[in-house]
Design a protein around this motif. Structure first.
Motif, PDB file in Angstrom:
ATOM      1  N   HIS A 103       0.832  -1.211   0.000  1.00 56.81           N
ATOM      2  CA  HIS A 103       0.000   0.000   0.000  1.00 56.81           C
ATOM      3  C   HIS A 103       0.866   1.261   0.000  1.00 56.81           C
ATOM      4  O   HIS A 103       0.509   2.265  -0.633  1.00 56.81           O
ATOM      5  N   SER A 104       1.989   1.225   0.710  1.00 62.16           N
ATOM      6  CA  SER A 104       2.896   2.373   0.710  1.00 62.16           C
ATOM      7  C   SER A 104       3.408   2.653  -0.705  1.00 62.16           C
ATOM      8  O   SER A 104       3.484   3.807  -1.130  1.00 62.16           O
ATOM      9  N   CYS A 105       3.758   1.596  -1.426  1.00 62.95           N
ATOM     10  CA  CYS A 105       4.225   1.764  -2.806  1.00 62.95           C
ATOM     11  C   CYS A 105       3.141   2.391  -3.671  1.00 62.95           C
ATOM     12  O   CYS A 105       3.396   3.323  -4.442  1.00 62.95           O
ATOM     13  N   GLN A 106       1.921   1.888  -3.524  1.00 67.31           N
ATOM     14  CA  GLN A 106       0.822   2.424  -4.345  1.00 67.31           C
ATOM     15  C   GLN A 106       0.547   3.882  -4.025  1.00 67.31           C
ATOM     16  O   GLN A 106       0.234   4.675  -4.913  1.00 67.31           O
ATOM     17  N   MET A 112       4.109  -0.776 -10.157  1.00 69.89           N
ATOM     18  CA  MET A 112       4.742  -2.073 -10.387  1.00 69.89           C
ATOM     19  C   MET A 112       5.225  -2.684  -9.074  1.00 69.89           C
ATOM     20  O   MET A 112       5.036  -3.884  -8.833  1.00 69.89           O
ATOM     21  N   SER A 113       5.836  -1.875  -8.229  1.00 72.83           N
ATOM     22  CA  SER A 113       6.318  -2.372  -6.945  1.00 72.83           C
ATOM     23  C   SER A 113       5.165  -2.846  -6.074  1.00 72.83           C
ATOM     24  O   SER A 113       5.272  -3.876  -5.387  1.00 72.83           O
ATOM     25  N   ALA A 114       4.040  -2.120  -6.105  1.00 75.47           N
ATOM     26  CA  ALA A 114       2.875  -2.503  -5.313  1.00 75.47           C
ATOM     27  C   ALA A 114       2.347  -3.864  -5.760  1.00 75.47           C
ATOM     28  O   ALA A 114       2.018  -4.728  -4.939  1.00 75.47           O
ATOM     29  N   ILE A 115       2.258  -4.063  -7.076  1.00 73.08           N
ATOM     30  CA  ILE A 115       1.720  -5.319  -7.611  1.00 73.08           C
ATOM     31  C   ILE A 115       2.669  -6.481  -7.322  1.00 73.08           C
ATOM     32  O   ILE A 115       2.242  -7.579  -6.934  1.00 73.08           O
ATOM     33  N   LEU A 116       3.966  -6.255  -7.506  1.00 79.51           N
ATOM     34  CA  LEU A 116       4.941  -7.301  -7.198  1.00 79.51           C
ATOM     35  C   LEU A 116       4.884  -7.693  -5.722  1.00 79.51           C
ATOM     36  O   LEU A 116       4.961  -8.875  -5.372  1.00 79.51           O
ATOM     37  N   MET A 117       4.755  -6.698  -4.848  1.00 77.89           N
ATOM     38  CA  MET A 117       4.694  -6.983  -3.421  1.00 77.89           C
ATOM     39  C   MET A 117       3.418  -7.751  -3.085  1.00 77.89           C
ATOM     40  O   MET A 117       3.435  -8.690  -2.268  1.00 77.89           O
ATOM     41  N   ALA A 118       2.305  -7.390  -3.722  1.00 78.60           N
ATOM     42  CA  ALA A 118       1.045  -8.096  -3.474  1.00 78.60           C
ATOM     43  C   ALA A 118       1.155  -9.556  -3.884  1.00 78.60           C
ATOM     44  O   ALA A 118       0.660 -10.458  -3.188  1.00 78.60           O
ATOM     45  N   ARG A 119       1.809  -9.822  -5.007  1.00 78.65           N
ATOM     46  CA  ARG A 119       2.019 -11.197  -5.446  1.00 78.65           C
ATOM     47  C   ARG A 119       2.834 -11.973  -4.402  1.00 78.65           C
ATOM     48  O   ARG A 119       2.518 -13.112  -4.077  1.00 78.65           O
ATOM     49  N   ALA A 157      -6.865 -14.627  -6.020  1.00 75.64           N
ATOM     50  CA  ALA A 157      -5.433 -14.852  -5.849  1.00 75.64           C
ATOM     51  C   ALA A 157      -4.752 -15.130  -7.183  1.00 75.64           C
ATOM     52  O   ALA A 157      -3.631 -14.660  -7.436  1.00 75.64           O
ATOM     53  N   HIS A 158      -5.428 -15.872  -8.052  1.00 78.45           N
ATOM     54  CA  HIS A 158      -4.848 -16.154  -9.365  1.00 78.45           C
ATOM     55  C   HIS A 158      -4.750 -14.887 -10.214  1.00 78.45           C
ATOM     56  O   HIS A 158      -3.810 -14.719 -11.004  1.00 78.45           O
ATOM     57  N   THR A 159      -5.708 -13.986 -10.045  1.00 79.84           N
ATOM     58  CA  THR A 159      -5.643 -12.719 -10.778  1.00 79.84           C
ATOM     59  C   THR A 159      -4.436 -11.904 -10.335  1.00 79.84           C
ATOM     60  O   THR A 159      -3.706 -11.334 -11.157  1.00 79.84           O
ATOM     61  N   ILE A 160      -4.191 -11.856  -9.030  1.00 79.38           N
ATOM     62  CA  ILE A 160      -3.016 -11.152  -8.505  1.00 79.38           C
ATOM     63  C   ILE A 160      -1.747 -11.818  -9.031  1.00 79.38           C
ATOM     64  O   ILE A 160      -0.790 -11.144  -9.440  1.00 79.38           O
ATOM     65  N   ARG A 161      -1.725 -13.157  -9.017  1.00 76.35           N
ATOM     66  CA  ARG A 161      -0.564 -13.896  -9.530  1.00 76.35           C
ATOM     67  C   ARG A 161      -0.308 -13.548 -10.996  1.00 76.35           C
ATOM     68  O   ARG A 161       0.840 -13.285 -11.391  1.00 76.35           O
ATOM     69  N   THR A 162      -1.372 -13.502 -11.797  1.00 76.26           N
ATOM     70  CA  THR A 162      -1.228 -13.203 -13.223  1.00 76.26           C
ATOM     71  C   THR A 162      -0.667 -11.801 -13.438  1.00 76.26           C
ATOM     72  O   THR A 162       0.220 -11.595 -14.271  1.00 76.26           O
ATOM     73  N   PHE A 163      -1.149 -10.835 -12.677  1.00 74.53           N
ATOM     74  CA  PHE A 163      -0.662  -9.461 -12.806  1.00 74.53           C
ATOM     75  C   PHE A 163       0.835  -9.384 -12.511  1.00 74.53           C
ATOM     76  O   PHE A 163       1.580  -8.674 -13.179  1.00 74.53           O
TER      77      PHE A 163
END
Length: 214
Positions: A103-106, A112-119, A157-163
């Motif tokens: 959330h801090s990244c976003q 990109m950092s936010a999405i990678l961290m979420a994965r 979860a799979h959607t987050i993984r795909t992103f």
């Protein structure tokens, strides 16, 4: 009138113009970029605000005209961005900390950092629940097989993984934006609530109900 969330104190505040702005031709644009120093009326610390216009306003080197201009103009962008994380009660620290960092990244536009961290958070959830082998795809399915998430959460979860997959393997050719990051983090939070927070809340409610019956 210039107002924004202060990048220093995090409060929404009026910003007082205190500096003569810089005026320059914007790179790769026909517009003129104008930036100015502002002081937050709450914490008294400095922020930088800016705007792009088709042409340079007259008399921008004159202090009265500068004050008049910014009294009528809201900047389009501000620096610094206030960094905001998230609290996750009932989530283990080693999962909650990276989730908050996502959330801090976003909050500062690092999508990109936010999405990678979420994965990575989704993988951390699986490992925390004893699912340590196999691909992330298999780990997510195993979370459902163990009854820790429902079908909707599995798809989430799979959607987050795909992103995050392409970027996790060094492929940054597909652009992501803030809307993508917000969506991914919304569903990351859903997973954390499904696995940790909702069961803990239910347990507390059951204990309260049991205490009433004693």
């Amino acid at each position: 009138m210039a107002e924004t969330t202060c990048g220093r104190c995090g409060k929404y505040s009026h910003m007082t113009s205190i500096g003569v702005p810089t005026v320059e031709e914007a790179i790769d644009s026909l517009d003129v970029r104008i930036e100015n120093t502002f002081r937050c009326d709450r914490c008294r610390l400095l922020n930088l605000g800016g705007i792009e216009l088709p042409e340079r306003p007259p008399n921008m080197g004159s202090e009265p005209h500068v004050a008049s201009f910014w009294s009528k103009t809201q900047p389009q962008y501000w620096h610094p961005k206030f960094v905001t994380g998230q609290d996750y009660p009932d989530v283990p620290d080693h999962v909650a900390t990276p989730a908050s960092e996502a959330h801090s990244c976003q909050s500062i536009g690092a999508s990109m950092s936010a999405i990678l961290m979420a994965r990575s958070v989704i993988e951390a959830v699986a490992k925390d629940k004893g699912i340590e082998t196999g691909s992330l795809f298999k780990k997510i399915d195993a979370l459902q097989e163990k009854g820790l998430i429902n079908e909707f959460a599995r798809q989430t979860a799979h959607t987050i993984r795909t992103f995050g997959n392409d970027m996790a393997h060094g492929d940054f050719t597909v652009e992501v934006d803030d809307a993508d990051a917000v969506g991914v983090l919304t569903f990351m939070d859903y997973i954390l609530r499904e696995v940790y927070q909702a069961p803990s809340e239910l347990l507390r409610l059951q204990q309260s109900a049991a205490a009433r019956n004693n």
